[in-house]
Design an enzyme around this catalytic site. Sequence first.
Site, mmCIF file in Angstrom:
data_model
loop_
_atom_site.group_PDB
_atom_site.id
_atom_site.type_symbol
_atom_site.label_atom_id
_atom_site.label_comp_id
_atom_site.label_asym_id
_atom_site.label_seq_id
_atom_site.Cartn_x
_atom_site.Cartn_y
_atom_site.Cartn_z
ATOM 1 C CB SER A 37 -46.827 0.905 109.595
ATOM 2 O OG SER A 37 -46.352 0.841 108.327
ATOM 3 C CG ASN A 38 -45.923 4.194 105.090
ATOM 4 O OD1 ASN A 38 -45.022 4.892 105.324
ATOM 5 N ND2 ASN A 38 -45.761 2.836 104.627
ATOM 6 C CG MET B 111 -51.369 -3.157 98.784
ATOM 7 S SD MET B 111 -49.545 -2.437 98.326
ATOM 8 C CE MET B 111 -48.753 -3.740 97.854
ATOM 9 C CG ASN C 184 -47.301 4.590 95.672
ATOM 10 O OD1 ASN C 184 -47.726 4.071 96.640
ATOM 11 N ND2 ASN C 184 -46.607 3.849 94.816
ATOM 12 C CG HIS D 48 -42.476 0.972 95.187
ATOM 13 N ND1 HIS D 48 -43.624 -0.190 95.370
ATOM 14 C CD2 HIS D 48 -41.527 0.301 94.869
ATOM 15 C CE1 HIS D 48 -43.281 -1.132 94.934
ATOM 16 N NE2 HIS D 48 -41.887 -1.148 94.436
HETATM 17 C C1 GAR Z 1 -45.346 -0.051 102.428
HETATM 18 O O1 GAR Z 1 -44.071 -0.769 102.488
HETATM 19 C C2 GAR Z 1 -45.464 0.236 101.271
HETATM 20 O O2 GAR Z 1 -44.355 1.094 100.680
HETATM 21 C C3 GAR Z 1 -45.905 -0.542 100.192
HETATM 22 O O3 GAR Z 1 -46.829 -1.325 101.114
HETATM 23 C C4 GAR Z 1 -46.637 -1.051 102.326
HETATM 24 C C5 GAR Z 1 -47.713 -0.773 103.364
HETATM 25 O O4 GAR Z 1 -47.470 -0.592 104.584
HETATM 26 N N1 GAR Z 1 -46.546 -0.154 99.046
HETATM 27 C C6 GAR Z 1 -46.436 -0.658 98.037
HETATM 28 O O5 GAR Z 1 -45.837 -1.830 97.867
HETATM 29 C C7 GAR Z 1 -47.052 0.247 96.843
HETATM 30 N N2 GAR Z 1 -46.726 -0.511 95.496
HETATM 31 P P1 GAR Z 1 -48.613 0.132 105.723
HETATM 32 O O6 GAR Z 1 -49.976 -0.330 105.127
HETATM 33 O O7 GAR Z 1 -48.045 -0.651 106.887
HETATM 34 O O8 GAR Z 1 -48.158 1.370 105.452
#
Ligand code: GAR
Length: 201
Positions: free
Chosen positions: A13-14, A98, A115, A117
């Site tokens: 989603s990011n 991850m 990154n 977080h």
């Molecule tokens: C997001 O909340 C991001 O901040 C987190 O994983 C999710 C990914 O969502 N990242 C971490 O926890 C890194 N340590 P997405 O795949 O929908 O962007």
Amino acid sequence: MLKLGVMVSGRGSNLGAIMKNISEGKLDAIVEVVISNKRDAQALRRVEEWNARADDDKKIETFTVERSSFADKDSFEENIASIMEEKRVDLIVLAGYMSVLGSKFTARFGARIINIHPSLLPSFPGLHAQKQALTYGVKISGCTVHFVDETLDGGAIISQVAVPVLDGDTESVLSERILKEEHRLLPETIQKLATNQIRFG
Ligand code: GAR
């Protein structure tokens, strides 16, 4: 115009927020390549959908590079690094990637890796940051964009947004509230790097 190499492991989603901001002309960047370390990542399907609608010159190349295909972590990350170099990306964005990058990889790209977080670092690095915040009982959490070093969610902080933790929040309700801010903060931070309002490193 920043050339981005985006690394993902899951939902994406990011990555979607980055692509949306680019298509709306709010972000002076192009996604040059997306690399997933998970074959079944939803992020890859998101790119497929984007590519189905995009003009040829706007299509995004994707690669799946899985740790299990390599003898060790160094050679796995060497493969990712060489793709990033071949594509001449200016900035590597970890958007839900991850896995912790090794020091060879982080040294190779210096302050050109960021990154996102879902906590106010240095609190709650690692998996399930939102659940960690609820368990600890903090009343304010949020999200952080930071330069990446070889430690877990470590490196100099670039930008943060605070998000309240409300009575009765579940992990999914809090995660959703934080995620909305992530989708604003990450493209906004990349735009500041693209326009030299924030310096690399
Ligand atoms: C997001 O909340 C991001 O901040 C987190 O994983 C999710 C990914 O969502 N990242 C971490 O926890 C890194 N340590 P997405 O795949 O929908 O962007």
